[in-house]
Design a protein around this motif. Structure first.
Motif, short mmCIF file in Angstrom:
data_model
loop_
_atom_site.label_atom_id
_atom_site.label_comp_id
_atom_site.label_asym_id
_atom_site.label_seq_id
_atom_site.Cartn_x
_atom_site.Cartn_y
_atom_site.Cartn_z
N ILE A 60 0.86 -1.20 0.00
CA ILE A 60 0.00 0.00 0.00
C ILE A 60 0.89 1.24 0.00
O ILE A 60 1.89 1.29 0.71
N ASP A 61 0.52 2.22 -0.82
CA ASP A 61 1.34 3.43 -0.91
C ASP A 61 0.96 4.43 0.18
O ASP A 61 0.04 4.19 0.99
N GLY A 62 1.67 5.56 0.19
CA GLY A 62 1.43 6.56 1.21
C GLY A 62 0.03 7.15 1.21
O GLY A 62 -0.53 7.45 2.26
N PHE A 63 -0.57 7.29 0.01
CA PHE A 63 -1.92 7.83 -0.08
C PHE A 63 -2.93 6.91 0.62
O PHE A 63 -3.82 7.36 1.33
N GLU A 64 -2.77 5.61 0.40
CA GLU A 64 -3.67 4.65 1.05
C GLU A 64 -3.44 4.61 2.55
O GLU A 64 -4.39 4.45 3.33
N VAL A 65 -2.19 4.75 2.97
CA VAL A 65 -1.90 4.82 4.41
C VAL A 65 -2.65 5.99 5.04
O VAL A 65 -3.28 5.86 6.09
N ILE A 66 -2.60 7.15 4.37
CA ILE A 66 -3.31 8.33 4.88
C ILE A 66 -4.79 8.06 4.95
O ILE A 66 -5.46 8.37 5.96
N ASN A 67 -5.36 7.46 3.88
CA ASN A 67 -6.80 7.16 3.87
C ASN A 67 -7.20 6.33 5.09
O ASN A 67 -8.19 6.62 5.76
N ARG A 68 -6.43 5.31 5.37
CA ARG A 68 -6.77 4.42 6.49
C ARG A 68 -6.58 5.09 7.84
O ARG A 68 -7.37 4.90 8.75
N LEU A 69 -5.54 5.89 7.95
CA LEU A 69 -5.31 6.60 9.21
C LEU A 69 -6.41 7.62 9.48
O LEU A 69 -6.87 7.78 10.62
#
Length: 351
Positions: A60-69
């Motif tokens: 998972i890239d950084g954008f998806e990490v942000i989405n989940r956080l």
């Protein structure tokens, strides 16, 4: 000890970031993660003050990490500093900010710029934490003032009105002229109405049942008032939420429910109101639903007539205790307000 978290799949980059942070922020523990999944887990467990995050990572890239956080109640308020070579692309930077990043640093970066960015995010985080604490304390002070006024109404004005009513009523059997007798009866009726209204005002300001029996009985009492005053049909289904909240939190939640119910009375033209509570993992869900006219709710248009300042006030109250409000409504299909509350039993939001 407060923490800073860096997430980057490149070990060299991660080590470089660690050395900068460890040297310039010795009062913080520096946590490192080489993957998005592990970084999310660390963020949930350690609650870092800020997160420094790469974009290009496997799985998972950084954008998806942000989405989940940002979707997680436990982590959505943590500021995120994106660090990526893709930052040279304006569209990527814009996507990062729109996704939920708070700042962007382009690789290769100057260490002093990174230090400055981290300091800015820490100041923002500290200010937001302080504001939430002050809002929480303000709510407590407001409630204490409500209770003080309610007690004064009951002990002073209420007692005086009752005494006046009894004295005037005692004259009803005296041998007065018809005109005076009529005036006495009319005055007694007015005093009785004033006593009833002052008692209702006292309960609206600070219902004793909330302090004596807790949140759930207070909500049930409020629903019975809606039935009595406005002819609404109400239904209530609940688990015993009051066992999980401090008294201060119960008061905040009750005020939120009260505001939502008031909105139904004022705007919905509803016949039926449903209130329910349930537990989901580490959160508690409180739903308030009506069969009224509904409206097209747009969270970006906070000052719409139906939403108004009431919903703004609710969202501010929820922010102080780490909760959030979701609205599901459309014209002709009623409205459902969902209050999502974290498990607050052992938090520091309210002393």
């Amino acid at each position: 000890m407060k923490k800073l978290l860096a997430i980057d799949d490149n070990k060299i980059n991660l080590q470089y970031i660690y050395e900068i942070l460890d040297k310039n922020f010795p009062e913080y523990e520096i946590l490192l993660s080489e993957s998005g999944h592990e970084g999310i887990k660390l963020a949930r467990e350690s609650k870092p003050e800020i997160i420094l995050l790469d974009i290009l990572m496997p799985e998972i890239d950084g954008f998806e990490v942000i989405n989940r956080l940002k979707k997680d109640e436990e982590t959505r308020r943590i500021p995120i500093l994106l660090i990526s070579a893709l930052g040279q692309d304006t569209k990527i930077r814009i996507k990062g900010f729109n996704t939920g990043a708070d700042a962007f640093l382009t690789k290769p970066f100057n260490q002093f710029e990174m230090i400055a960015q981290v300091n800015v995010l820490l100041r923002i985080k500290n200010a937001e934490d302080l504001l939430r604490k002050l809002n929480s304390q303000l709510s407590i002070v407001e409630e204490k003032e409500r209770r003080r006024i309610a007690e004064n109404l009951h002990d002073s004005l209420g007692q005086t009105l009752s005494l006046a009513f009894m004295k005037l009523s005692s004259l009803a059997n005296e041998n007065f002229s018809p005109g005076i007798h009529k005036t006495i009866l009319e005055s007694s009726e007015l005093l009785h109405k004033a006593i009833t209204e002052s008692r209702a005002l006292t309960y609206d300001l600070s219902p004793p049942i909330l302090y004596e029996l807790g949140l759930i009985p207070a909500i049930k009492w409020k629903l019975s008032q809606l039935e009595e005053r406005y002819g609404l049909v109400t239904k209530f289904e609940s688990i015993e939420l009051e066992n999980n909240f401090s008294k201060d939190i119960e008061i905040v939640v009750y005020r939120i429910v009260n505001e939502l119910l008031s909105n139904i009375v004022k705007h919905a033209k509803a016949n039926t109101v449903y209130v329910g509570t349930e537990a989901r993992n580490t959160s508690y869900i409180l739903s308030i639903e009506d069969d009224g006219k509904g409206f097209q709710y747009d969270p970006k248009l906070a000052l719409k007539k139906e939403a108004g300042f009431g919903l703004i006030s609710i969202k501010e109250r929820l922010t102080t205790i780490g909760g959030r409000l979701e609205i599901d409504s459309s014209e002709g299909k009623g409205t459902k307000a969902i209050v999502i509350l974290p498990n607050l039993k052992n938090t520091g939001y309210v002393n």
